[in-house]
Design an enzyme around this catalytic site. Structure first.
Site, PDB file in Angstrom:
ATOM      1  N   GLY A   1       0.805  -1.214   0.000  1.00 27.90           N
ATOM      2  CA  GLY A   1       0.000   0.000   0.000  1.00 27.90           C
ATOM      3  C   GLY A   1       0.836   1.261   0.000  1.00 27.90           C
ATOM      4  N   CYS A   2       1.036   1.808   1.179  1.00 28.38           N
ATOM      5  CA  CYS A   2       1.676   3.119   1.275  1.00 28.38           C
ATOM      6  C   CYS A   2       3.167   3.085   0.959  1.00 28.38           C
ATOM      7  CB  CYS A   2       1.417   3.711   2.651  1.00 28.38           C
ATOM      8  SG  CYS A   2      -0.343   4.067   2.915  1.00 28.38           S
ATOM      9  N   VAL A   3       3.834   1.958   1.205  1.00 28.75           N
ATOM     10  CA  VAL A   3       5.251   1.869   0.836  1.00 28.75           C
ATOM     11  C   VAL A   3       5.381   1.885  -0.679  1.00 28.75           C
ATOM     12  CG1 VAL A   3       7.332   0.453   0.906  1.00 28.75           C
ATOM     13  CG2 VAL A   3       5.913   0.688   2.956  1.00 28.75           C
TER      14      VAL A   3
ATOM     15  N   SER B   1       4.539   5.315  -2.133  1.00 25.98           N
ATOM     16  CA  SER B   1       5.611   6.268  -1.847  1.00 25.98           C
ATOM     17  C   SER B   1       6.837   5.978  -2.688  1.00 25.98           C
ATOM     18  CB  SER B   1       5.975   6.219  -0.361  1.00 25.98           C
ATOM     19  OG  SER B   1       4.857   6.553   0.441  1.00 25.98           O
TER      20      SER B   1
END
Length: 209
Positions: free
Chosen positions: A149-151, A154
């Site tokens: 997800g966020c990794v 990013s």
């Protein structure tokens, strides 16, 4: 991963980004909810946090800036848009909910920067890219939750902003090994170098002070 798959990707995606000269370490969304068994976010990622904390200590020892991210929403999630509508556990990130607090052991230090966000990427809708550029940083080391997800979001944005990007595999985690490994594989193929904790700490130790 089969040998055929590895060989297939190596033919097209065998490149390396390499380390930069002036990195920053980013710890993405290590919040309490991922470690609380009674929370929908629970992922059993204690090993990832332990690794990230060791990398954090090495970064401080090397004089490398450390940036923590968290997710914070207005009550009701009005600033979360479609992401908030789609991903139901995001309700735990409404301002003041204890599940959104930083995980035990990751209490922010005065010299660390905190970037609060509402969407998966640490860069989207935040000042992170401008802050890194103003600090003269040419690269980022990514750790955090969740890998898929966020990794990953990013990672793609870090590369898109022109930063050499490395993802510390040991210091990332997900709620299941399948998405974790698949996303590490894909990020390593296309967007970043996926490296170990040991490689990361050795690199940080090699930097001039």
């Amino acid at each position: 991963m089969s040998d055929d798959l590895a060989a297939n990707y190596a033919r097209a995606y065998g490149g390396k980004v390499g380390f930069g000269e002036r990195p920053a370490l980013i710890l993405i969304d290590f919040c309490h909810g991922y470690f609380a068994e009674d929370c929908d976010l629970f992922a059993g990622v204690d090993a990832a946090l332990a690794s990230a904390l060791r990398v954090r200590e090495a970064a401080h020892g090397a004089g490398v800036p450390v940036i923590l991210t968290n997710v914070v929403y207005h009550p009701g999630g009005v600033d979360g848009g479609r992401f908030y509508e789609k991903a139901l556990p995001l309700r735990y990130f409404q301002r003041g909910n204890p599940m959104g607090a930083f995980a035990a052991g990751l209490e922010p230090r005065p010299e660390e920067i905190i970037v609060s966000k509402q969407y998966p990427s640490a860069f989207f809708g935040t000042s992170l890219a401008s802050t890194l550029t103003a600090m003269g940083r040419d690269s980022v080391l990514l750790t955090g939750l969740t890998t898929s997800g966020c990794v990953r979001a990013s990672c793609v944005d870090a590369m898109s902003h022109g930063f050499r990007t490395a993802v510390v595999a040991d210091a990332c985690g997900d709620r299941h090994p399948g998405p974790h490994e698949a996303n590490l594989f894909d990020m390593n193929a296309k967007y970043a170098d996926v490296i170990s904790e040991a490689e990361t700490i050795a690199y940080l130790a090699s930097l001039p002070r």
